[in-house]
Design a protein around this motif. Structure first.
Motif, PDB file in Angstrom:
ATOM      1  N   TYR A 514       0.817  -1.208   0.000  1.00 19.18           N
ATOM      2  CA  TYR A 514       0.000   0.000   0.000  1.00 19.18           C
ATOM      3  C   TYR A 514       0.855   1.264   0.000  1.00 19.18           C
ATOM      4  O   TYR A 514       0.463   2.287  -0.573  1.00 19.18           O
ATOM      5  CB  TYR A 514      -0.954  -0.010   1.196  1.00 19.18           C
ATOM      6  CG  TYR A 514      -1.959  -1.125   1.129  1.00 19.18           C
ATOM      7  CD1 TYR A 514      -3.027  -1.058   0.244  1.00 19.18           C
ATOM      8  CD2 TYR A 514      -1.832  -2.260   1.924  1.00 19.18           C
ATOM      9  CE1 TYR A 514      -3.949  -2.096   0.159  1.00 19.18           C
ATOM     10  CE2 TYR A 514      -2.739  -3.296   1.852  1.00 19.18           C
ATOM     11  CZ  TYR A 514      -3.798  -3.211   0.968  1.00 19.18           C
ATOM     12  OH  TYR A 514      -4.701  -4.238   0.884  1.00 19.18           O
ATOM     13  N   GLU A 515       2.029   1.180   0.618  1.00 18.13           N
ATOM     14  CA  GLU A 515       2.884   2.363   0.650  1.00 18.13           C
ATOM     15  C   GLU A 515       3.451   2.695  -0.730  1.00 18.13           C
ATOM     16  O   GLU A 515       3.971   3.798  -0.948  1.00 18.13           O
ATOM     17  CB  GLU A 515       4.030   2.190   1.650  1.00 18.13           C
ATOM     18  CG  GLU A 515       4.939   1.004   1.379  1.00 18.13           C
ATOM     19  CD  GLU A 515       4.485  -0.268   2.079  1.00 18.13           C
ATOM     20  OE1 GLU A 515       5.333  -1.164   2.295  1.00 18.13           O
ATOM     21  OE2 GLU A 515       3.276  -0.362   2.419  1.00 18.13           O
ATOM     22  N   ASN A 516       3.335   1.756  -1.680  1.00 13.29           N
ATOM     23  CA  ASN A 516       3.814   2.010  -3.035  1.00 13.29           C
ATOM     24  C   ASN A 516       2.724   2.541  -3.970  1.00 13.29           C
ATOM     25  O   ASN A 516       2.987   2.807  -5.149  1.00 13.29           O
ATOM     26  CB  ASN A 516       4.400   0.734  -3.638  1.00 13.29           C
ATOM     27  CG  ASN A 516       5.681   0.305  -2.946  1.00 13.29           C
ATOM     28  OD1 ASN A 516       6.246   1.061  -2.150  1.00 13.29           O
ATOM     29  ND2 ASN A 516       6.141  -0.907  -3.214  1.00 13.29           N
ATOM     30  N   LYS A 543       0.114  15.064   1.054  1.00 10.46           N
ATOM     31  CA  LYS A 543       0.574  14.383   2.254  1.00 10.46           C
ATOM     32  C   LYS A 543      -0.432  14.545   3.388  1.00 10.46           C
ATOM     33  O   LYS A 543      -0.728  13.589   4.127  1.00 10.46           O
ATOM     34  CB  LYS A 543       1.943  14.932   2.670  1.00 10.46           C
ATOM     35  CG  LYS A 543       2.564  14.221   3.856  1.00 10.46           C
ATOM     36  CD  LYS A 543       3.952  14.780   4.166  1.00 10.46           C
ATOM     37  CE  LYS A 543       4.590  14.070   5.357  1.00 10.46           C
ATOM     38  NZ  LYS A 543       5.936  14.628   5.656  1.00 10.46           N
ATOM     39  N   TRP A 550      -5.703   7.898   6.660  1.00  7.31           N
ATOM     40  CA  TRP A 550      -5.349   6.921   7.693  1.00  7.31           C
ATOM     41  C   TRP A 550      -6.040   7.232   9.013  1.00  7.31           C
ATOM     42  O   TRP A 550      -6.479   6.321   9.729  1.00  7.31           O
ATOM     43  CB  TRP A 550      -3.828   6.875   7.873  1.00  7.31           C
ATOM     44  CG  TRP A 550      -3.133   6.151   6.762  1.00  7.31           C
ATOM     45  CD1 TRP A 550      -2.443   6.702   5.724  1.00  7.31           C
ATOM     46  CD2 TRP A 550      -3.095   4.735   6.563  1.00  7.31           C
ATOM     47  NE1 TRP A 550      -1.968   5.718   4.881  1.00  7.31           N
ATOM     48  CE2 TRP A 550      -2.345   4.499   5.380  1.00  7.31           C
ATOM     49  CE3 TRP A 550      -3.600   3.647   7.268  1.00  7.31           C
ATOM     50  CZ2 TRP A 550      -2.106   3.219   4.893  1.00  7.31           C
ATOM     51  CZ3 TRP A 550      -3.364   2.370   6.780  1.00  7.31           C
ATOM     52  CH2 TRP A 550      -2.623   2.164   5.606  1.00  7.31           C
TER      53      TRP A 550
END
Length: 758
Positions: A514-516, A543, A550
């Motif tokens: 998911y961070e990609n 950002k 989240w």
């Protein structure tokens, strides 16, 4: 003698007095519900109808009755859903986010985590539960798809069925899709047969409105003081796209210019009507959508006929809405009835790049050849003889001006048309409202308009806070700013968040960390179609938005993220499931069994045995039937011949053998022995093999229709008999044994099929 005692174990707070006799006692009655004489509420829910499909949102399709609601109500162009049917319906009914109530995906799933249980938590009462406490009659007609499908047999449990979720009456189907001519119907808590056949003019959409008006007529005749809430959820526009012949004929040739031309026309109409701002940019074709000029003549003809079926179905459904509106007018109910009309997600991509006459050809890797379909099946499209779905190109037209489709978090998946109609409460009808709003806002709007406060405890369960915001502030002014906080989106790893006019969104590739994921940033107030990515020019804002996503995910129970899609449908053999083992034993007569609870034959080796008691007449009739005219099994006796018909998309392989049994107990059976992608069907009578047939290509998926024992109740699998062709002797037990595991190809085919029921 009792002395003026007012305490009673049944009513400790009894307001009267209780003495030794009624002459010296004072009667009292509980207060009447506060909602009596209040406004009626109707939510009309379409399935897989894209943002632009109603003509009042830009299309050239025929929706005069949807337009009628728009002309006398309000159109909301900033309305958003969850991208999928069960989650959207859960949010609509509760006013809470779908992960929080246990419905992050379709109700066929139960992943073992609180965000995906397949049913709505009792901590989030439905509108039906809340309004019933206020004295409302609560009525549900159409698609449910808010209960784990393995629980949708007559055996239950019925915990998540409509009547257990606050509705007084239910008439419709429990699954994610159904045949519109041969629906798998349920009335209240009982499976039933359709009241008529297609030959007698039956179509489900008509039946749903018939039932709805019957309920309301009974109510206003006997208790006109009781308002009603009607949840009317059509099977339209989900595949299969079915419509009466007259509607199909009406649309012949209407789309011959192709999807590129029609998308441009619809987009221009949207600008002229004020549905989208004049500076909106039309998104490009989605990947896999070919320019219309590149299609062959037969590909064009095929794609047009599939779109014609879709248009005919919407036209026909709109006519049923017209019947409902006319009924309300006739009974002077219109002015005080609040109607919300919406779709549960964007237009569907499930027809693939070329579309299909029968979806199950794709699921069984029996690819349809367009030239063959045009030559032999073109006129079946839209009729009871097809299970069709349209291609990506036409689906994207339905999502104009946005990109992508249902199940994705770009506009094509989550931006939908919404109409609110309430003559008594809306002073400036015909307006357009562009404020961002969400499907969780519908329930708070209803409560606010009716002056209802959700109790802190409903049916003994403490209630979680409402997540949506009331839209009543938009009823009589178009200029007020959006009155809500941030709204997250998540569907199978695709994510987005809206806040203060900005939207951050990512298209997630399965199994990629998911961070990609690559996020885009759009100023949605100024960029309707999400075409101007600000992520490189405003990295700090992006950002901030990702961090907010989240934060909202933690708050609303989104985690853990799960990007499995079709794989989740395979988790059938958990404790409490009818598939927890390799054998199934039934004791007929039993009610119709939905597909999700049927034995998992799915290309495996299996044996079916039926214990029967023969009387003085020759046996005849169906022993076991699964599926429908297009695909399935039929195990039957006719004219003293035992048959097992293996219907593979209309190509029939059949084992047959003469049968003559003396009165008494006997066992007849059928065995399937698999040999790679082929197999052999063998008939058995009292333990002896009596006939067989080779199956050149196995069918891994037997369709979406369920199973009957002792009859073939709905769409007959074979043409040898007329439904139900009931077995004329005693069928005391039917036993299924699964004798091998499914291969990976079997599992993949099954999973893809289940996913198409979204």
């Amino acid at each position: 003698m009792a002395q003026n005692k007012s305490v009673h174990p049944n009513e400790p707070d009894f307001a009267g007095t209780i003495d030794s006799s009624y002459q010296t006692s004072t009667p009292a009655w509980p207060d009447l519900p506060m909602g009596l004489h209040g406004a009626n509420v109707i939510t009309i829910v379409f399935d897989d109808m894209g943002f632009s499909h109603p003509s009042c949102f830009g299309s050239t399709l025929h929706t005069p009755n949807i337009d009628r609601l728009a002309q006398n109500g309000l159109r909301y162009t900033g309305f958003h859903t969850t991208a999928l049917c069960s989650p959207s319906r859960a949010s609509l009914l509760t006013g809470r986010n779908h992960h929080a109530v246990g419905m992050r995906g379709v109700s066929n799933w139960n992943t073992g985590f609180p965000n995906m249980r397949g049913g709505i938590t009792p901590k989030a009462a439905t509108m039906a539960e809340v309004l019933r406490l206020e004295g409302y009659a609560t009525l549900c007609a159409g698609k449910w798809h808010l209960a784990p499908m393995e629980e949708c047999t007559a055996a239950g449990p019925h915990t998540n069925w409509p009547l257990q979720k606050g509705f007084d009456r239910f008439y419709g189907f429990l699954n994610g899709e159904t045949d519109q001519f041969y629906p798998e119907l349920t009335r209240d808590n009982q499976h039933i047969l359709p009241p008529r056949t297609p030959e007698e003019g039956y179509h489900l959409s008509e039946d749903l409105v018939d039932q709805s008006t019957t309920w309301i007529r009974d109510l206003v005749s006997v208790r006109p003081d009781r308002p009603f809430y009607l949840y009317l959820a059509f099977g339209a526009q989900h595949a299969p796209h079915h419509a009466p012949d007259s509607y199909l004929a009406k649309w012949r040739g209407k789309f011959d210019e192709g999807w590129d031309v029609h998308r441009d026309v619809w987009f221009k109409r949207q600008i002229e009507m004020g549905i989208v701002p004049p500076d909106t940019v039309l998104s490009p074709r989605n990947p896999g959508v070919r320019p219309w000029v590149e299609l062959t003549a037969n590909e064009k003809l095929f794609a047009c006929r599939l779109q014609e079926a879709f248009a005919a179905m919407l036209d026909h459904t709109d006519a049923q809405i017209g019947r409902l509106l006319d009924f309300l007018d006739k009974h002077n109910l219109t002015d005080n009835t609040m109607i919300a009309l919406l779709s549960d997600n964007g237009a569907s991509r499930e027809g693939g790049p070329q579309g299909v006459v029968d979806e199950f050809s794709f699921f069984n890797s029996m690819w349809e050849d367009v030239d063959d379909m045009v030559a032999n099946r073109l006129d079946d499209i839209g009729t009871k003889n097809a299970h069709s779905n349209y291609p990506w190109g036409w689906s994207q037209v339905g999502n104009t001006p946005s990109r992508w489709y249902k199940s994705q978090t770009y506009g094509g998946g989550i931006r939908d048309s919404l109409i609110l109609h309430w003559p008594k409460g809306i002073d400036q009808p015909g307006g357009i409202r562009s404020q961002f709003c969400h499907i969780t806002d519908i329930a708070p709007t209803v409560y606010d308009a009716l002056g209802i406060t959700v109790p802190p405890v409903v049916n003994g369960h403490g209630q979680m806070p409402m997540h949506g915001e009331s839209l009543t502030y938009t009823f009589n002014t178009s200029t007020r700013e959006t009155k809500r906080g941030p709204q997250y989106f998540e569907m199978m790893g695709h994510r987005a968040i809206w806040a203060d006019g900005y939207k951050a969104v990512t298209f997630h590739d399965q199994n990629v960390p998911y961070e990609n994921d690559t996020w885009g940033l759009y100023k949605l107030d100024e960029d309707f179609s999400e075409m101007h990515d600000l992520s490189t020019t405003q990295p700090a804002k992006l950002k901030e938005m990702i961090a907010l996503w989240w934060e909202q995910a933690e708050l609303h129970g989104v985690l853990p993220l799960d990007d499995r899609g079709i794989e989740i449908f395979g988790s059938k053999s958990r404790p409490g499931s009818p598939h927890y083992g390799n054998t199934y034993t039934y004791y007929p007569p039993v009610a119709h069994i939905p597909a999700d609870a049927c034995p998992l034959l799915s290309g495996r080796a299996w044996t079916i045995t039926a214990d029967i008691v023969v009387g003085n007449q020759p046996i005849e009739g169906v022993i076991y039937a699964r599926g429908a005219h297009n695909i399935g099994h039929s195990f039957f006796v006719k004219d003293s011949v035992l048959h097992f018909d293996y219907n593979a998309l209309g190509k029939h392989q059949r084992a047959s053998a003469p049968i003559s049994l003396q009165p008494g107990n006997h066992q007849i059976g059928v065995r399937f022995d698999r040999e790679d992608s082929t197999g052999t069907i063998t008939l058995m009578v009292d333990g002896k093999d009596v006939g067989s047939v080779h199956i050149p290509k196995i069918v891994r998926v037997l369709g979406s229709m369920g199973m009957d024992l002792g009859s073939d109740q709905l769409s007959p699998v074979v043409s040898d008999y007329v439904a139900p062709f009931a077995f004329n002797s005693t069928l005391s037990k039917v036993h299924f044994e699964i004798r091998s595991r499914a291969t990976k190809a079997d599992i993949d085919a099954f999973l893809i099929t289940e996913a198409a029921k979204e």
